[in-house]
Design a protein around this motif. Structure first.
Motif, PDB file in Angstrom:
ATOM      1  N   MET A   1       4.481  20.683  35.480  1.00  0.00           N
ATOM      2  CA  MET A   1       5.879  20.257  35.392  1.00  0.00           C
ATOM      3  C   MET A   1       6.030  19.192  34.306  1.00  0.00           C
ATOM      4  N   THR A   2       7.027  19.353  33.453  1.00  0.00           N
ATOM      5  CA  THR A   2       7.260  18.402  32.380  1.00  0.00           C
ATOM      6  C   THR A   2       7.685  17.050  32.948  1.00  0.00           C
ATOM      7  N   LYS A   3       7.055  16.002  32.436  1.00  0.00           N
ATOM      8  CA  LYS A   3       7.408  14.657  32.898  1.00  0.00           C
ATOM      9  C   LYS A   3       8.810  14.310  32.431  1.00  0.00           C
ATOM     10  N   PHE A   4       9.632  13.818  33.357  1.00  0.00           N
ATOM     11  CA  PHE A   4      10.999  13.457  33.003  1.00  0.00           C
ATOM     12  C   PHE A   4      10.962  12.221  32.102  1.00  0.00           C
ATOM     13  N   PRO A   5      11.622  12.276  30.939  1.00  0.00           N
ATOM     14  CA  PRO A   5      11.425  11.226  29.929  1.00  0.00           C
ATOM     15  C   PRO A   5      12.253   9.959  30.124  1.00  0.00           C
ATOM     16  N   TYR A   6      12.953   9.834  31.252  1.00  0.00           N
ATOM     17  CA  TYR A   6      13.810   8.677  31.468  1.00  0.00           C
ATOM     18  C   TYR A   6      13.414   7.972  32.761  1.00  0.00           C
ATOM     19  N   LYS A   7      13.670   6.676  32.811  1.00  0.00           N
ATOM     20  CA  LYS A   7      13.255   5.879  33.955  1.00  0.00           C
ATOM     21  C   LYS A   7      14.424   5.399  34.809  1.00  0.00           C
ATOM     22  N   THR A   8      15.542   5.045  34.160  1.00  0.00           N
ATOM     23  CA  THR A   8      16.678   4.479  34.899  1.00  0.00           C
ATOM     24  C   THR A   8      17.973   5.069  34.376  1.00  0.00           C
ATOM     25  N   ALA A   9      18.790   5.582  35.286  1.00  0.00           N
ATOM     26  CA  ALA A   9      20.050   6.220  34.905  1.00  0.00           C
ATOM     27  C   ALA A   9      21.240   5.466  35.477  1.00  0.00           C
ATOM     28  N   LEU A  10      22.285   5.363  34.682  1.00  0.00           N
ATOM     29  CA  LEU A  10      23.592   4.882  35.127  1.00  0.00           C
ATOM     30  C   LEU A  10      24.505   6.091  35.252  1.00  0.00           C
ATOM     31  N   ILE A  11      25.085   6.276  36.434  1.00  0.00           N
ATOM     32  CA  ILE A  11      25.966   7.412  36.691  1.00  0.00           C
ATOM     33  C   ILE A  11      27.340   6.896  37.065  1.00  0.00           C
ATOM     34  N   THR A  12      28.357   7.306  36.327  1.00  0.00           N
ATOM     35  CA  THR A  12      29.726   6.921  36.671  1.00  0.00           C
ATOM     36  C   THR A  12      30.341   8.003  37.559  1.00  0.00           C
ATOM     37  N   GLY A  13      31.310   7.587  38.371  1.00  0.00           N
ATOM     38  CA  GLY A  13      31.915   8.526  39.306  1.00  0.00           C
ATOM     39  C   GLY A  13      30.900   9.076  40.282  1.00  0.00           C
ATOM     40  N   ALA A  14      30.017   8.192  40.770  1.00  0.00           N
ATOM     41  CA  ALA A  14      28.856   8.632  41.547  1.00  0.00           C
ATOM     42  C   ALA A  14      29.114   8.742  43.048  1.00  0.00           C
ATOM     43  N   SER A  15      30.333   8.482  43.483  1.00  0.00           N
ATOM     44  CA  SER A  15      30.586   8.458  44.927  1.00  0.00           C
ATOM     45  C   SER A  15      30.867   9.837  45.517  1.00  0.00           C
ATOM     46  N   SER A  16      31.061  10.852  44.667  1.00  0.00           N
ATOM     47  CA  SER A  16      31.367  12.188  45.176  1.00  0.00           C
ATOM     48  C   SER A  16      31.156  13.218  44.066  1.00  0.00           C
ATOM     49  N   GLY A  17      31.279  14.484  44.444  1.00  0.00           N
ATOM     50  CA  GLY A  17      31.291  15.561  43.471  1.00  0.00           C
ATOM     51  C   GLY A  17      30.061  15.630  42.588  1.00  0.00           C
ATOM     52  N   ILE A  18      30.275  15.924  41.318  1.00  0.00           N
ATOM     53  CA  ILE A  18      29.192  16.099  40.363  1.00  0.00           C
ATOM     54  C   ILE A  18      28.362  14.830  40.240  1.00  0.00           C
ATOM     55  N   GLY A  19      29.009  13.669  40.233  1.00  0.00           N
ATOM     56  CA  GLY A  19      28.276  12.408  40.107  1.00  0.00           C
ATOM     57  C   GLY A  19      27.312  12.182  41.246  1.00  0.00           C
ATOM     58  N   SER A 216      23.029  20.859  33.483  1.00  0.00           N
ATOM     59  CA  SER A 216      23.123  19.650  32.661  1.00  0.00           C
ATOM     60  C   SER A 216      21.741  19.072  32.380  1.00  0.00           C
ATOM     61  N   VAL A 217      20.926  18.984  33.430  1.00  0.00           N
ATOM     62  CA  VAL A 217      19.582  18.427  33.272  1.00  0.00           C
ATOM     63  C   VAL A 217      18.738  19.308  32.354  1.00  0.00           C
ATOM     64  N   LYS A 218      18.839  20.625  32.531  1.00  0.00           N
ATOM     65  CA  LYS A 218      18.097  21.543  31.659  1.00  0.00           C
ATOM     66  C   LYS A 218      18.527  21.379  30.207  1.00  0.00           C
ATOM     67  N   ALA A 219      19.827  21.296  29.967  1.00  0.00           N
ATOM     68  CA  ALA A 219      20.335  21.156  28.599  1.00  0.00           C
ATOM     69  C   ALA A 219      19.872  19.852  27.973  1.00  0.00           C
ATOM     70  N   LEU A 220      19.868  18.781  28.770  1.00  0.00           N
ATOM     71  CA  LEU A 220      19.403  17.488  28.266  1.00  0.00           C
ATOM     72  C   LEU A 220      17.934  17.563  27.872  1.00  0.00           C
ATOM     73  N   LEU A 221      17.114  18.148  28.738  1.00  0.00           N
ATOM     74  CA  LEU A 221      15.684  18.219  28.459  1.00  0.00           C
ATOM     75  C   LEU A 221      15.378  19.129  27.275  1.00  0.00           C
ATOM     76  N   LYS A 222      16.234  20.121  27.045  1.00  0.00           N
ATOM     77  CA  LYS A 222      16.072  20.997  25.882  1.00  0.00           C
ATOM     78  C   LYS A 222      16.682  20.389  24.618  1.00  0.00           C
ATOM     79  N   ARG A 223      17.257  19.184  24.769  1.00  0.00           N
ATOM     80  CA  ARG A 223      17.883  18.464  23.661  1.00  0.00           C
ATOM     81  C   ARG A 223      19.019  19.276  23.032  1.00  0.00           C
ATOM     82  N   GLU A 224      19.830  19.876  23.882  1.00  0.00           N
ATOM     83  CA  GLU A 224      20.979  20.642  23.419  1.00  0.00           C
ATOM     84  C   GLU A 224      22.174  19.722  23.217  1.00  0.00           C
ATOM     85  N   SER A 225      23.024  20.066  22.259  1.00  0.00           N
ATOM     86  CA  SER A 225      24.208  19.246  21.981  1.00  0.00           C
ATOM     87  C   SER A 225      25.330  19.530  22.966  1.00  0.00           C
TER      88      SER A 225
END
Length: 262
Positions: A1-19, A216-225
């Motif tokens: 499994m590829t190591k996730f390259p980030y350590k700390t994330a800030l998520i806005t709108g995190a109380s429901s839904g996609i966030g 979203s996570v897959k696209a980020l890891l593939k470095r997609e725009s």
């Protein structure tokens, strides 16, 4: 499994839904989290649950990002807590399905502050430290509505078109410097957005928040725009590329008019 390259994330709108789904998906990968939204009760419950289940560090910051000064307040708190964010998920957003003049200018101003101003401000404030470490990720939740003009959701669609264009422009500037900026364009996704937007989405093909986050996570890891989420949404994205712009406007107008003015 590829190591996730980030350590700390800030998520806005995190109380429901996609966030909220984003928070749990990143927690599974062992990422420490900073969650922000307006509801302290929801954020407190989610934070406690994440800490218990995944044994990660979770902080939350109460903020209303429709206030244009909130982005700086959030970053000031991150600095005070000595938290270095290397993944920013700009998820918070709002919109309206309505005749343009049926909503107040105050409503539209708040929408623009939330969907555009705070998103740009957080990006501008957090990008320098990502560049310093030559590693960072920014996920901006746009919309399928960003792909064409949106009669009866004019301000929302235009704000999401801004998010898409802004994200792709930053991708061009910073991808060679270790920063991936990815715009996500979901289609109809059942969240609290439908209720607050007074959106009649009955019969419109949709995607789940879980699918949006995983793609979203897959696209980020593939470095997609950018990533258009959902098969039907992807197929519809070809319409503005094939048909004359006036034809596209009329198609959207006719579809939306029936839902806003039944």
């Amino acid at each position: 499994m590829t190591k996730f390259p980030y350590k700390t994330a800030l998520i806005t709108g995190a109380s429901s839904g996609i966030g909220k789904i984003f928070a749990y998906e990143l927690a599974k990968k062992g990422i420490n989290l900073v969650l922000t939204a307006r509801s302290e009760n929801k954020l407190s419950q989610i934070s406690s649950d994440l800490i218990s289940k995944f044994e990660i560090k979770v902080s939350y910051i109460i903020a209303d990002l429709s206030n244009p000064t909130s982005a700086k307040t959030i970053v000031d708190q991150l600095i005070n807590k000595n938290i270095m964010v290397d993944l920013l998920v700009n998820n918070a957003g709002i919109g309206q399905w309505a005749n343009f003049l049926d909503e107040s200018m105050e409503t539209y101003t708040s929408t623009i502050h939330l969907n555009i101003t705070s998103l740009v401000s957080l990006t501008h404030l957090l990008l320098p430290q990502m560049l310093h470490h030559k590693n960072g990720g920014i996920v901006n939740i746009a919309s399928g509505a960003a792909l064409q003009p949106g009669p009866y959701m004019a301000v929302y669609a235009a704000s999401k078109a801004f998010v898409l264009s802004f994200s792709e422009a930053l991708y061009g500037e910073y991808v060679d410097k270790g920063i991936t900026v990815t715009a996500i364009c979901p289609g109809n996704t059942p969240t609290e957005f439908q209720k607050t937007a007074n959106a009649n989405t009955e019969g419109i093909p949709g995607t789940t928040p879980e699918q949006v986050v995983k793609d979203s996570v897959k696209a980020l890891l593939k470095r997609e725009s950018n990533k258009i989420v959902g098969t039907s949404n992807y197929l519809l994205s070809f319409v503005p590329r094939i048909l004359p712009r006036k034809t596209v406007i009329n198609l959207v107008k006719n579809m939306m008019n029936k839902r806003v003015n039944p």
